[in-house]
Design a protein around this motif. Structure first.
Motif, PDB file in Angstrom:
ATOM      1  N   UNK A  11      -3.550 -23.072  53.827  1.00 43.62           N
ATOM      2  CA  UNK A  11      -4.529 -23.681  54.738  1.00 43.62           C
ATOM      3  C   UNK A  11      -4.838 -22.746  55.904  1.00 43.62           C
ATOM      4  N   UNK A  12      -3.799 -22.116  56.455  1.00 46.07           N
ATOM      5  CA  UNK A  12      -3.962 -21.186  57.573  1.00 46.07           C
ATOM      6  C   UNK A  12      -4.875 -20.018  57.181  1.00 46.07           C
ATOM      7  N   UNK A  13      -4.669 -19.447  56.001  1.00 45.94           N
ATOM      8  CA  UNK A  13      -5.477 -18.324  55.531  1.00 45.94           C
ATOM      9  C   UNK A  13      -6.935 -18.729  55.315  1.00 45.94           C
ATOM     10  N   UNK A  14      -7.132 -19.943  54.824  1.00 46.00           N
ATOM     11  CA  UNK A  14      -8.494 -20.425  54.543  1.00 46.00           C
ATOM     12  C   UNK A  14      -9.300 -20.649  55.810  1.00 46.00           C
ATOM     13  N   UNK A  15      -8.612 -20.885  56.935  1.00 45.13           N
ATOM     14  CA  UNK A  15      -9.331 -21.159  58.188  1.00 45.13           C
ATOM     15  C   UNK A  15      -9.465 -19.929  59.083  1.00 45.13           C
ATOM     16  N   UNK A  16      -8.944 -18.783  58.635  1.00 44.91           N
ATOM     17  CA  UNK A  16      -9.109 -17.541  59.401  1.00 44.91           C
ATOM     18  C   UNK A  16     -10.586 -17.159  59.433  1.00 44.91           C
ATOM     19  N   UNK A  17     -10.966 -16.402  60.464  1.00 40.71           N
ATOM     20  CA  UNK A  17     -12.332 -15.879  60.560  1.00 40.71           C
ATOM     21  C   UNK A  17     -12.233 -14.363  60.476  1.00 40.71           C
ATOM     22  N   UNK A  18     -12.620 -13.733  59.379  1.00 37.08           N
ATOM     23  CA  UNK A  18     -13.050 -14.333  58.121  1.00 37.08           C
ATOM     24  C   UNK A  18     -11.843 -14.857  57.333  1.00 37.08           C
ATOM     25  N   UNK A  19     -12.100 -15.788  56.415  1.00 36.59           N
ATOM     26  CA  UNK A  19     -11.003 -16.317  55.590  1.00 36.59           C
ATOM     27  C   UNK A  19     -10.342 -15.191  54.783  1.00 36.59           C
ATOM     28  N   UNK A  20      -9.072 -15.378  54.460  1.00 41.15           N
ATOM     29  CA  UNK A  20      -8.324 -14.421  53.649  1.00 41.15           C
ATOM     30  C   UNK A  20      -7.867 -15.143  52.386  1.00 41.15           C
ATOM     31  N   UNK A  21      -8.100 -14.516  51.235  1.00 38.65           N
ATOM     32  CA  UNK A  21      -7.706 -15.129  49.963  1.00 38.65           C
ATOM     33  C   UNK A  21      -6.386 -14.539  49.467  1.00 38.65           C
ATOM     34  N   UNK A  77       4.698 -14.963  52.276  1.00 41.90           N
ATOM     35  CA  UNK A  77       3.612 -14.561  53.163  1.00 41.90           C
ATOM     36  C   UNK A  77       3.636 -15.465  54.392  1.00 41.90           C
ATOM     37  N   UNK A  78       3.579 -14.838  55.564  1.00 42.57           N
ATOM     38  CA  UNK A  78       3.544 -15.586  56.827  1.00 42.57           C
ATOM     39  C   UNK A  78       2.118 -15.732  57.335  1.00 42.57           C
ATOM     40  N   UNK A  79       1.346 -14.648  57.248  1.00 43.70           N
ATOM     41  CA  UNK A  79      -0.060 -14.684  57.655  1.00 43.70           C
ATOM     42  C   UNK A  79      -0.731 -13.404  57.186  1.00 43.70           C
ATOM     43  N   UNK A  80      -2.037 -13.386  57.265  1.00 42.90           N
ATOM     44  CA  UNK A  80      -2.829 -12.193  56.965  1.00 42.90           C
ATOM     45  C   UNK A  80      -4.159 -12.348  57.689  1.00 42.90           C
ATOM     46  N   UNK A  81      -4.643 -11.254  58.259  1.00 40.02           N
ATOM     47  CA  UNK A  81      -5.897 -11.302  59.013  1.00 40.02           C
ATOM     48  C   UNK A  81      -6.411  -9.892  59.257  1.00 40.02           C
ATOM     49  N   UNK A  82      -7.648  -9.793  59.718  1.00 42.70           N
ATOM     50  CA  UNK A  82      -8.235  -8.508  60.070  1.00 42.70           C
ATOM     51  C   UNK A  82      -7.516  -8.006  61.326  1.00 42.70           C
ATOM     52  N   UNK A  83      -6.931  -6.803  61.268  1.00 45.91           N
ATOM     53  CA  UNK A  83      -6.165  -6.303  62.413  1.00 45.91           C
ATOM     54  C   UNK A  83      -7.053  -5.901  63.585  1.00 45.91           C
ATOM     55  N   UNK A  84      -6.477  -6.000  64.791  1.00 45.18           N
ATOM     56  CA  UNK A  84      -7.203  -5.543  65.976  1.00 45.18           C
ATOM     57  C   UNK A  84      -6.948  -4.041  66.170  1.00 45.18           C
ATOM     58  N   UNK A  85      -7.617  -3.445  67.143  1.00 47.87           N
ATOM     59  CA  UNK A  85      -7.521  -2.008  67.373  1.00 47.87           C
ATOM     60  C   UNK A  85      -6.094  -1.570  67.705  1.00 47.87           C
ATOM     61  N   UNK A  86      -5.359  -2.382  68.476  1.00 50.04           N
ATOM     62  CA  UNK A  86      -3.993  -2.026  68.844  1.00 50.04           C
ATOM     63  C   UNK A  86      -3.078  -2.023  67.620  1.00 50.04           C
ATOM     64  N   UNK A  87      -3.233  -3.011  66.746  1.00 45.19           N
ATOM     65  CA  UNK A  87      -2.427  -3.068  65.519  1.00 45.19           C
ATOM     66  C   UNK A  87      -2.741  -1.874  64.619  1.00 45.19           C
ATOM     67  N   UNK A  88      -4.016  -1.510  64.521  1.00 45.38           N
ATOM     68  CA  UNK A  88      -4.405  -0.333  63.732  1.00 45.38           C
ATOM     69  C   UNK A  88      -3.777   0.937  64.317  1.00 45.38           C
ATOM     70  N   UNK A  89      -3.801   1.071  65.637  1.00 44.81           N
ATOM     71  CA  UNK A  89      -3.222   2.237  66.297  1.00 44.81           C
ATOM     72  C   UNK A  89      -1.722   2.328  66.007  1.00 44.81           C
ATOM     73  N   UNK A  90      -1.017   1.206  66.144  1.00 44.97           N
ATOM     74  CA  UNK A  90       0.431   1.176  65.893  1.00 44.97           C
ATOM     75  C   UNK A  90       0.723   1.557  64.448  1.00 44.97           C
ATOM     76  N   UNK A  91      -0.031   0.975  63.513  1.00 43.29           N
ATOM     77  CA  UNK A  91       0.242   1.256  62.098  1.00 43.29           C
ATOM     78  C   UNK A  91      -0.091   2.704  61.750  1.00 43.29           C
ATOM     79  N   UNK A  92      -1.179   3.226  62.299  1.00 48.34           N
ATOM     80  CA  UNK A  92      -1.534   4.627  62.042  1.00 48.34           C
ATOM     81  C   UNK A  92      -0.478   5.574  62.599  1.00 48.34           C
TER      82      UNK A  92
END
Length: 99
Positions: A11-21, A77-92
């Motif tokens: 349910x949480x994934x379906x209500x994300x903007x954008x939704x995640x399948x 799975x706990x969650x999934x979503x489009x990452x923000x710029x800070x998360x992208x920087x940390x992962x890179x």
């Protein structure tokens, strides 16, 4: 490895903007080329530890996937979503380090 999705997480994934399948999450696991990082923030600590990574779906949509590996059960799975710029920087910075 089996991916585990609770009803609440679906349910949480379906209500994300954008939704995640679920299939997008599977694609991200398949397309991952970096390491899993551990979430060490105090309010996110768990046993077993919460881990995450960023990868692209087959159509190039970047997602941050957050999960817990449960021995003899699979990956919860706990969650999934489009990452923000800070998360992208940390992962890179840390997601591609040699262990």
């Amino acid at each position: 490895m089996k991916l585990l999705f609770s009803h609440k997480i679906r349910l949480k994934l379906a209500t994300k903007i954008p939704p995640v399948t679920e299939s997008e999450i599977v694609e991200c696991f398949s397309n991952r080329d970096g390491n899993f990082l551990e979430d060490s923030r105090e309010d996110h600590k768990s046993d077993p530890p919460t881990q995450w990574f960023i990868a692209e779906t087959d159509y190039g949509k970047k997602l941050k996937i957050v999960f817990v590996y449960r021995e003899n059960m699979g990956i919860a799975i706990r969650t999934a979503y489009v990452p923000n710029d800070d998360e992208l920087r940390i992962y890179n910075k840390y997601g591609y380090e040699k262990g």
